[in-house]
Design a protein around this motif. Structure first.
Motif, PDB file in Angstrom:
ATOM      1  N   THR A  53       1.134  -3.210   0.054  1.00  0.00           N
ATOM      2  CA  THR A  53       1.141  -3.359  -1.408  1.00  0.00           C
ATOM      3  C   THR A  53       1.127  -4.825  -1.812  1.00  0.00           C
ATOM      4  OG1 THR A  53       2.299  -1.255  -1.697  1.00  0.00           O
ATOM      5  CG2 THR A  53       2.429  -2.824  -3.519  1.00  0.00           C
ATOM      6  N   TYR A  68      -4.755   2.993  -7.653  1.00  0.00           N
ATOM      7  CA  TYR A  68      -3.494   3.712  -7.512  1.00  0.00           C
ATOM      8  C   TYR A  68      -3.266   4.629  -8.718  1.00  0.00           C
ATOM      9  CZ  TYR A  68       1.536   4.566  -7.401  1.00  0.00           C
ATOM     10  OH  TYR A  68       2.763   5.177  -7.411  1.00  0.00           O
ATOM     11  N   HIS A  76       0.204   2.889  -0.935  1.00  0.00           N
ATOM     12  CA  HIS A  76       1.047   1.957  -1.708  1.00  0.00           C
ATOM     13  C   HIS A  76       2.523   2.307  -1.643  1.00  0.00           C
ATOM     14  CE1 HIS A  76      -1.634  -0.863  -3.698  1.00  0.00           C
ATOM     15  NE2 HIS A  76      -2.504   0.115  -3.840  1.00  0.00           N
ATOM     16  N   THR A  82       9.560  -1.345  -4.464  1.00  0.00           N
ATOM     17  CA  THR A  82       9.042  -2.685  -4.184  1.00  0.00           C
ATOM     18  C   THR A  82       9.823  -3.740  -4.961  1.00  0.00           C
ATOM     19  OG1 THR A  82       6.813  -1.789  -3.821  1.00  0.00           O
ATOM     20  CG2 THR A  82       6.980  -4.153  -4.190  1.00  0.00           C
ATOM     21  N   TYR A 157       3.749  -2.853 -11.341  1.00  0.00           N
ATOM     22  CA  TYR A 157       3.132  -3.506 -10.177  1.00  0.00           C
ATOM     23  C   TYR A 157       2.803  -4.969 -10.467  1.00  0.00           C
ATOM     24  CZ  TYR A 157       2.893   0.556  -7.151  1.00  0.00           C
ATOM     25  OH  TYR A 157       3.236   1.604  -6.329  1.00  0.00           O
TER      26      TYR A 157
END
Length: 246
Positions: A53, A68, A76, A82, A157
């Motif tokens: 990712t 995605y 991912h 994350t 993200y």
């Protein structure tokens, strides 16, 4: 030969259960399994997971996250996971570098309240600007027909990418304690974040029905709004910290 899924008891004929998608090859957990599969495979494999990712966020950020959102999700790492992992890494990096953000200001009282809030609530405050930025991206790129939830995901993200830039900048603070160097590094990180946001949005929305000049104008404006929203949020948290945190 048939097998019974250990997760839902469904009879399975292939490598994966058709009911819950668990692998047929499930076996007893061992130290080897925990280290090699859960830790190494889950985080360090470059074909999927955390580092995949991060790699995608800095090689083809907008394109990969658009894919995605559109359904290509197996490789991912989860956006929330994350972010939490990046914050955790950042915590230990800051402990290692012993960097004090207040050295960037002539008057250390300027961010005293903000630092008080971040000390205990950094994992929450990092998300505060995302709903606001997502409203902006939703309105600016309404022609893309991305709903608000999809804008939330793409901005989560995007946050992963900007947090990574902050982590790298924090590492570089260890090279010198000279104030001019640290101030210059801070401005460079802000500039890099600004251009990263532009590239991210440009790539993400480049396939939708927008003329190139319209797209460029909108991504520049929203990049400015992104930084302004973050600044406004920090100023608000600073006021809250000064008023309510001892």
């Amino acid at each position: 030969m048939t097998n019974t899924c250990l997760n839902c008891n469904e009879v399975i004929l292939e490598k994966f259960c058709s009911n819950c998608s668990q692998a047929t090859s499930t076996h007893r957990i061992s130290l080897k399994h925990v280290f090699q599969h859960d830790f190494i495979h889950g985080i360090f494999h470059f074909d999927k997971g955390f580092f995949y990712t991060i790699k995608e966020l800095f090689t083809r950020p907008g394109h990969s996250i658009r894919e995605y959102v559109q359904g290509k999700r197996v490789k991912h790492f989860n956006s929330f996971a994350t972010i939490i992992l990046l914050l955790t890494i950042g915590y230990f990096i800051k402990k290692w570098t012993k960097f004090d953000a207040s050295v960037l200001y002539d008057d250390k009282e300027t961010i005293k309240g903000l630092l008080k809030v971040l000390k205990d609530y950094s994992k929450i405050t990092v998300f505060l600007s995302i709903p606001i930025v997502s409203i902006a991206s939703y309105l600016f790129f309404k022609k893309s027909k991305q709903n608000y939830a999809e804008n939330l995901v793409l901005n989560l993200y995007l946050l992963c990418g900007t947090l990574t830039i902050s982590l790298i900048a924090t590492i570089f603070t260890n090279f010198s304690d000279n104030k001019d160097y640290l101030v210059s590094l801070n401005y460079f990180a802000i500039a890099l974040t600004f251009f990263y946001v532009i590239i991210f949005y440009y790539q993400y929305f480049s396939v939708f029905d927008l003329k190139k000049y319209q797209l460029i104008i909108r991504v520049v404006i929203i990049a400015v709004l992104y930084l302004l929203t973050k600044k406004l949020m920090d100023d608000s948290l600073n006021i809250i910290g000064l008023k309510y945190f001892s």
